[in-house]
Write a protein that holds these residues in place. Structure first.
Motif, PDB file in Angstrom:
ATOM      1  N   PRO A 172       0.825  -1.204   0.000  1.00 16.05           N
ATOM      2  CA  PRO A 172       0.000   0.000   0.000  1.00 16.05           C
ATOM      3  C   PRO A 172       0.867   1.266   0.000  1.00 16.05           C
ATOM      4  CG  PRO A 172      -0.755  -1.522   1.687  1.00 16.05           C
ATOM      5  CD  PRO A 172       0.549  -2.048   1.162  1.00 16.05           C
ATOM      6  N   VAL A 173       0.507   2.201  -0.877  1.00 13.41           N
ATOM      7  CA  VAL A 173       1.219   3.471  -0.970  1.00 13.41           C
ATOM      8  C   VAL A 173       0.233   4.600  -0.680  1.00 13.41           C
ATOM      9  CG1 VAL A 173       2.504   5.064  -2.448  1.00 13.41           C
ATOM     10  CG2 VAL A 173       2.891   2.590  -2.642  1.00 13.41           C
ATOM     11  N   VAL A 174       0.561   5.366   0.350  1.00 15.30           N
ATOM     12  CA  VAL A 174      -0.222   6.543   0.705  1.00 15.30           C
ATOM     13  C   VAL A 174       0.596   7.757   0.298  1.00 15.30           C
ATOM     14  CG1 VAL A 174      -1.254   7.882   2.584  1.00 15.30           C
ATOM     15  CG2 VAL A 174      -1.313   5.372   2.657  1.00 15.30           C
ATOM     16  N   MET A 175       0.074   8.511  -0.660  1.00 21.55           N
ATOM     17  CA  MET A 175       0.732   9.751  -1.055  1.00 21.55           C
ATOM     18  C   MET A 175       0.424  10.752   0.056  1.00 21.55           C
ATOM     19  SD  MET A 175       2.724  10.686  -3.517  1.00 21.55           S
ATOM     20  CE  MET A 175       2.417   9.685  -4.952  1.00 21.55           C
ATOM     21  N   LEU A 176       1.450  11.213   0.718  1.00 21.96           N
ATOM     22  CA  LEU A 176       1.319  12.175   1.812  1.00 21.96           C
ATOM     23  C   LEU A 176       2.073  13.417   1.374  1.00 21.96           C
ATOM     24  CD1 LEU A 176       0.299  12.591   4.729  1.00 21.96           C
ATOM     25  CD2 LEU A 176       2.456  11.659   5.531  1.00 21.96           C
ATOM     26  N   SER A 177       1.335  14.393   0.845  1.00 19.41           N
ATOM     27  CA  SER A 177       1.978  15.516   0.183  1.00 19.41           C
ATOM     28  C   SER A 177       1.331  16.836   0.562  1.00 19.41           C
ATOM     29  CB  SER A 177       1.878  15.318  -1.334  1.00 19.41           C
ATOM     30  OG  SER A 177       2.480  16.386  -2.017  1.00 19.41           O
ATOM     31  N   SER A 178       2.111  17.893   0.477  1.00 20.46           N
ATOM     32  CA  SER A 178       1.571  19.231   0.732  1.00 20.46           C
ATOM     33  C   SER A 178       0.788  19.744  -0.475  1.00 20.46           C
ATOM     34  CB  SER A 178       2.696  20.207   1.082  1.00 20.46           C
ATOM     35  OG  SER A 178       3.642  20.236   0.043  1.00 20.46           O
ATOM     36  N   SER A 179       0.910  19.070  -1.603  1.00 19.53           N
ATOM     37  CA  SER A 179       0.203  19.474  -2.815  1.00 19.53           C
ATOM     38  C   SER A 179      -1.260  19.037  -2.756  1.00 19.53           C
ATOM     39  CB  SER A 179       0.864  18.837  -4.041  1.00 19.53           C
ATOM     40  OG  SER A 179       0.087  19.076  -5.190  1.00 19.53           O
ATOM     41  N   ASP A 180      -2.126  19.910  -3.246  1.00 21.46           N
ATOM     42  CA  ASP A 180      -3.533  19.537  -3.390  1.00 21.46           C
ATOM     43  C   ASP A 180      -3.990  19.718  -4.837  1.00 21.46           C
ATOM     44  OD1 ASP A 180      -3.639  22.277  -3.549  1.00 21.46           O
ATOM     45  OD2 ASP A 180      -5.250  22.524  -2.083  1.00 21.46           O
ATOM     46  N   ARG A 181      -3.023  19.653  -5.748  1.00 22.90           N
ATOM     47  CA  ARG A 181      -3.325  19.833  -7.171  1.00 22.90           C
ATOM     48  C   ARG A 181      -4.118  18.635  -7.696  1.00 22.90           C
ATOM     49  NH1 ARG A 181       2.147  20.990 -10.136  1.00 22.90           N
ATOM     50  NH2 ARG A 181       0.822  20.112 -11.768  1.00 22.90           N
ATOM     51  N   PRO A 182      -5.275  18.881  -8.300  1.00 25.02           N
ATOM     52  CA  PRO A 182      -6.096  17.776  -8.814  1.00 25.02           C
ATOM     53  C   PRO A 182      -5.358  16.873  -9.807  1.00 25.02           C
ATOM     54  CG  PRO A 182      -7.379  19.797  -8.773  1.00 25.02           C
ATOM     55  CD  PRO A 182      -5.958  20.176  -8.448  1.00 25.02           C
ATOM     56  N   ASP A 183      -4.488  17.430 -10.653  1.00 24.61           N
ATOM     57  CA  ASP A 183      -3.771  16.599 -11.613  1.00 24.61           C
ATOM     58  C   ASP A 183      -2.841  15.609 -10.903  1.00 24.61           C
ATOM     59  OD1 ASP A 183      -2.217  18.967 -10.947  1.00 24.61           O
ATOM     60  OD2 ASP A 183      -0.856  18.464 -12.598  1.00 24.61           O
ATOM     61  N   GLU A 184      -2.208  16.038  -9.809  1.00 27.91           N
ATOM     62  CA  GLU A 184      -1.324  15.134  -9.062  1.00 27.91           C
ATOM     63  C   GLU A 184      -2.129  14.082  -8.299  1.00 27.91           C
ATOM     64  OE1 GLU A 184       2.615  17.902  -8.416  1.00 27.91           O
ATOM     65  OE2 GLU A 184       1.083  17.956  -6.845  1.00 27.91           O
ATOM     66  N   ILE A 185      -3.263  14.485  -7.761  1.00 28.99           N
ATOM     67  CA  ILE A 185      -4.134  13.524  -7.071  1.00 28.99           C
ATOM     68  C   ILE A 185      -4.623  12.469  -8.063  1.00 28.99           C
ATOM     69  CG2 ILE A 185      -6.331  13.243  -5.848  1.00 28.99           C
ATOM     70  CD1 ILE A 185      -5.842  16.150  -4.754  1.00 28.99           C
ATOM     71  N   ASN A 186      -5.123  12.915  -9.211  1.00 24.83           N
ATOM     72  CA  ASN A 186      -5.623  11.984 -10.223  1.00 24.83           C
ATOM     73  C   ASN A 186      -4.520  11.059 -10.733  1.00 24.83           C
ATOM     74  OD1 ASN A 186      -8.157  13.119  -9.996  1.00 24.83           O
ATOM     75  ND2 ASN A 186      -7.891  14.474 -11.752  1.00 24.83           N
ATOM     76  N   GLU A 187      -3.323  11.614 -10.952  1.00 28.63           N
ATOM     77  CA  GLU A 187      -2.221  10.777 -11.431  1.00 28.63           C
ATOM     78  C   GLU A 187      -1.811   9.746 -10.385  1.00 28.63           C
ATOM     79  OE1 GLU A 187       2.035  10.978 -13.778  1.00 28.63           O
ATOM     80  OE2 GLU A 187       1.074  12.852 -13.207  1.00 28.63           O
ATOM     81  N   THR A 188      -1.854  10.124  -9.110  1.00 27.37           N
ATOM     82  CA  THR A 188      -1.545   9.164  -8.038  1.00 27.37           C
ATOM     83  C   THR A 188      -2.439   7.940  -8.152  1.00 27.37           C
ATOM     84  OG1 THR A 188      -0.748  10.849  -6.500  1.00 27.37           O
ATOM     85  CG2 THR A 188      -1.589   8.810  -5.529  1.00 27.37           C
ATOM     86  N   TYR A 189      -3.732   8.165  -8.280  1.00 25.74           N
ATOM     87  CA  TYR A 189      -4.657   7.031  -8.376  1.00 25.74           C
ATOM     88  C   TYR A 189      -4.496   6.276  -9.696  1.00 25.74           C
ATOM     89  CZ  TYR A 189      -6.815   8.525  -4.038  1.00 25.74           C
ATOM     90  OH  TYR A 189      -7.038   8.857  -2.728  1.00 25.74           O
ATOM     91  N   ALA A 190      -4.243   7.001 -10.782  1.00 22.79           N
ATOM     92  CA  ALA A 190      -4.051   6.354 -12.084  1.00 22.79           C
ATOM     93  C   ALA A 190      -2.824   5.433 -12.065  1.00 22.79           C
ATOM     94  CB  ALA A 190      -3.911   7.399 -13.188  1.00 22.79           C
ATOM     95  N   LEU A 191      -1.814   5.797 -11.291  1.00 24.21           N
ATOM     96  CA  LEU A 191      -0.589   4.994 -11.202  1.00 24.21           C
ATOM     97  C   LEU A 191      -0.701   3.859 -10.189  1.00 24.21           C
ATOM     98  CD1 LEU A 191       2.093   7.834 -11.390  1.00 24.21           C
ATOM     99  CD2 LEU A 191       1.589   6.105 -13.145  1.00 24.21           C
ATOM    100  N   GLY A 192      -1.813   3.792  -9.469  1.00 21.62           N
ATOM    101  CA  GLY A 192      -2.009   2.695  -8.521  1.00 21.62           C
ATOM    102  C   GLY A 192      -1.786   3.057  -7.070  1.00 21.62           C
ATOM    103  N   GLY A 193      -1.737   4.350  -6.756  1.00 22.75           N
ATOM    104  CA  GLY A 193      -1.650   4.748  -5.348  1.00 22.75           C
ATOM    105  C   GLY A 193      -2.922   4.334  -4.618  1.00 22.75           C
ATOM    106  N   ASN A 194      -2.781   3.970  -3.357  1.00 19.04           N
ATOM    107  CA  ASN A 194      -3.935   3.504  -2.589  1.00 19.04           C
ATOM    108  C   ASN A 194      -4.699   4.618  -1.906  1.00 19.04           C
ATOM    109  OD1 ASN A 194      -1.660   1.249  -2.390  1.00 19.04           O
ATOM    110  ND2 ASN A 194      -3.670   0.303  -2.487  1.00 19.04           N
ATOM    111  N   SER A 195      -4.008   5.724  -1.623  1.00 20.89           N
ATOM    112  CA  SER A 195      -4.649   6.819  -0.901  1.00 20.89           C
ATOM    113  C   SER A 195      -3.864   8.093  -1.160  1.00 20.89           C
ATOM    114  CB  SER A 195      -4.667   6.496   0.604  1.00 20.89           C
ATOM    115  OG  SER A 195      -5.337   7.483   1.331  1.00 20.89           O
ATOM    116  N   TYR A 196      -4.547   9.216  -1.065  1.00 20.59           N
ATOM    117  CA  TYR A 196      -3.898  10.518  -1.211  1.00 20.59           C
ATOM    118  C   TYR A 196      -4.327  11.372  -0.031  1.00 20.59           C
ATOM    119  CZ  TYR A 196      -1.800  14.561  -3.435  1.00 20.59           C
ATOM    120  OH  TYR A 196      -0.984  15.620  -3.726  1.00 20.59           O
TER     121      TYR A 196
END
Length: 139
Positions: free
Chosen positions: A86-110
């Motif tokens: 499981p990969v949880v993206m824990l980031s200061s960014s709230d950019r929708p493109d980065e959130i969407n790409e996280t899930y598209a690449l198989g991230g489990n949570s943002y």
């Protein structure tokens, strides 16, 4: 039985210090290992230590030196035997493109990094409780 641990891939030393403080006080039974850049993370993914004992969960920042977190996630998801960690993206960014790409690449949570220590102190144990305690990982 091998001891479970969390891998934090984070370059901000202030954030690392805060996380260490929270883990030591609030989640003392959870070991955390820290890596500070994307290239070092890739090297660790290729190591026998990682292959023999992958972490229970990876906390991954997007803005990393040498190789960003999205590139690290993409690399990890394309590695057999460890692509189910499981990969949880824990980031200061709230950019929708980065959130969407996280899930598209198989991230489990943002999760956007909390703005205050007290919020982080509340949120981090919940993340760990879910991904290490409640969630049942692919075996």
């Amino acid at each position: 039985m091998k001891k479970q641990y969390i891998l934090s891939i984070e370059d901000n030393r202030s954030d690392i210090a805060l996380m260490k403080r929270i883990f030591n006080k609030e989640i003392p039974n959870c070991e955390v290992r820290y890596i500070e850049d994307g290239e070092s993370a890739i090297q660790y993914f290729e190591s026998p230590d990682f292959k023999n004992q992958p972490p229970s969960c990876i906390l991954l920042d997007i803005k990393l030196p040498k190789m960003n977190g999205l590139e690290v996630l993409d690399y990890l998801r394309n590695k057999k035997k460890v692509n189910s960690v499981p990969v949880v993206m824990l980031s200061s960014s709230d950019r929708p493109d980065e959130i969407n790409e996280t899930y598209a690449l198989g991230g489990n949570s943002y999760v956007e990094k909390p703005k205050s220590f007290s919020e982080l102190k509340t949120r981090l144990p919940k993340i760990v409780d879910y991904w290490v305690g409640i969630n049942k990982s692919f075996q």
